[in-house]
Design an enzyme around this catalytic site. Structure first.
Site, short mmCIF file in Angstrom:
data_model
loop_
_atom_site.label_atom_id
_atom_site.label_comp_id
_atom_site.label_asym_id
_atom_site.label_seq_id
_atom_site.Cartn_x
_atom_site.Cartn_y
_atom_site.Cartn_z
N HIS A 155 0.83 -1.22 0.00
CA HIS A 155 0.00 0.00 0.00
C HIS A 155 0.86 1.26 0.00
CE1 HIS A 155 -3.29 -2.78 1.20
NE2 HIS A 155 -2.34 -3.31 1.94
N SER A 276 14.51 20.66 -16.87
CA SER A 276 13.32 21.46 -17.12
C SER A 276 13.74 22.72 -17.87
CB SER A 276 12.66 21.84 -15.79
OG SER A 276 11.86 23.00 -15.97
N LYS A 282 16.02 20.99 -11.83
CA LYS A 282 15.33 19.72 -12.09
C LYS A 282 16.18 18.69 -12.82
CE LYS A 282 11.09 19.35 -12.08
NZ LYS A 282 10.27 18.54 -11.21
N GLU A 289 8.95 7.83 -17.13
CA GLU A 289 7.59 8.36 -17.36
C GLU A 289 7.10 7.99 -18.75
OE1 GLU A 289 7.54 12.62 -16.21
OE2 GLU A 289 9.38 12.11 -15.16
#
Ligand code: ARG
Length: 456
Positions: A155, A276, A282, A289
């Site tokens: 979980h 970024s 970043k 992704e």
């Protein structure tokens, strides 16, 4: 005029050629188409259906066409629709009447079924080899980290301590089943459909077994109608590919979490991340992704194939031409995953101290206390309840589980001894899970050895 133009007087509307062509995507079948035609004419000559001299000329010219295509010296024209007609028309262009014998006893319906089967058979062999490379990357990384402890999650909450290597080997198992699934699917692909004709077989004395041997299939198809209409094998392959993509996507999700500032368990090498355009600090795990995104695309291919087939009356319908768009896209996407991930895993920097720090959460050892009570003869449900009460007591007193005295622990767990206080040690917790399949140092080392041998 098109090769099928005998009964037509009007010309095809100009957009229809564009709408109905498949050469833009089925050209990748060229080598399979040529191999199939070579076997077919060899058989036709052996059976006395065409002269041996024609077969020889056709086979020689097919080799020339193969070279031309491979050298980029072959022109494509959407008026010729698909790869089958391109090659046949090139043959006829050079050999004239002799070349026009190649399609005896054959339809594009059984021809395309043959070509896809040949093509996918090769694809599967390559994919299985690529999966082994991926497994090796995971096993190598596991072998570099034999004692790296991390929190295991259920979980997405701290559950119990595990070895990082155990986590990596879980994916090794998944990819192993993926390879098995592909090998199983290959059995049903490796069946020879030629001789089924358009739908009903042929009046010519074709020797299907000969073609079958020539192309190294395991057997011939038993029903001509099934053979030209069937795309189960492609659906099966794309479903196996969907599962592979799903495994990559899951691994990617783990890696995305591990790279986040909150976890900070690993760092991916710069080659696999991007920055970024706005925020200078970043470093994003874009590859991971994209894998989640591309997995959706592979599922899309599976859905397309299932939907394409569900309402088709027997036998061949032109809808089936679109199968290749979905099949090839799914293959290409998963092939890319299999090539990008092994070097990304190799270069993944493991932050052992951060993992160890997260794994020092004493709550991760709560189950160990309950199992200790079981060893002392307490029924598990009671043991579970007592440790639960102990956790509650610690929460109320705003203390970690390892910050209480024995007297306090005894309030919830009357059986507790000094030994209990020493149990909040993640190394000991791992050590004790020494059973087969567990995360103990010994079984995990055994698994690493097993896979190293298996994959060598
Ligand atoms: N390009 C077609 C396909 O991929 C080949 C078979 C065409 N057969 C036909 N009867 N039009 O399915």
């Amino acid at each position: 005029m098109a090769l099928w133009g005998g009964r037509f007087s009007g010309k095809t509307q100009k957009d229809v050629a564009l709408y109905s062509e498949s050469i833009s995507f089925d050209k990748r079948l060229y080598a399979c188409d040529i191999a199939g035609s070579k076997a077919h004419v060899k058989m036709l000559a052996k059976q006395g259906i065409i002269p041996q001299s024609s077969a020889d000329a056709i086979r020689a010219e097919l080799d020339v066409i193969l070279k031309r295509i491979e050298n980029g010296d072959f022109e494509y024209d959407i008026a010729l629709e698909d790869i089958h007609m391109h090659i046949e028309s090139a043959l006829i262009g050079v050999l004239g009447a002799e070349g026009a014998r190649v399609h005896s006893g054959r339809s594009r319906n059984d021809q395309v079924a043959l070509d896809i089967r040949l093509y996918l058979r090769g694809v599967i062999d390559r994919l299985i080899a690529d999966i082994r490379v991926m497994q090796k990357a995971l096993v190598n990384k596991a072998a570099e980290e034999p004692r790296t402890i991390m929190p295991g999650f259920t979980h997405l909450q701290h559950a119990q301590v595990v070895l990082f290597a155990h986590h990596l080997l879980a994916y090794t198992e998944m990819f192993d089943r993926d390879a098995e699934r592909l090998a199983d699917c290959r059995k049903r692909i490796n069946v020879m459909p030629l001789g089924s004709g358009a739908i009903a077989g042929s009046t010519l004395p074709l020797d299907r077994e000969f073609v079958c041997k020539e192309l190294e299939f395991s057997r011939v198809t038993r029903n001509s109608m099934d053979a030209v209409a069937d795309r189960d094998f492609a659906i099966e392959l794309v479903s196996a590919l969907s599962i592979i993509a799903m495994h990559f996507s899951r691994l990617s999700e783990d890696m995305i979490l591990w790279c986040s500032q909150e976890f900070d368990f690993v760092e991916l090498s710069d080659e696999f991340c991007t920055g970024s355009s706005l925020m200078p600090q970043k470093k994003n795990p874009d590859v991971c992704e994209l894998t989640r995104g591309k997995t959706a695309r592979v599922y899309g291919a599976l859905t397309a194939l299932l939907t394409m087939c569900k309402g088709l009356p027997l036998t061949y319908n032109r809808d089936l031409q679109e199968d290749k768009v979905a099949i090839f896209d799914a293959i290409d996407t998963v092939t890319m995953m299999l090539s990008v991930y092994p070097p990304m895993i190799d270069g993944m920097m493991v932050k052992r101290e951060n993992m160890a720090k997260a794994a020092s959460d004493p709550a991760l050892m709560a189950t160990d206390l309950a199992e200790k009570l079981v060893e002392m003869g307490v029924p598990f449900r009671d043991a579970h309840h007592r440790v639960g009460a102990f956790v509650k007591l610690c929460n109320e007193r705003k203390k970690q589980l390892n910050e209480v005295s024995l007297a306090e622990m005894k309030e919830a767990i009357p059986e507790a001894t000094e030994e209990f206080l020493a149990m909040f040690d993640p190394v000991m917790s791992v050590e004790k899970r020494a059973l087969v399949g567990g995360t103990g140092f010994a079984p995990v080392a055994g698994q690493i050895k097993f896979w190293q041998k298996q994959l060598s």
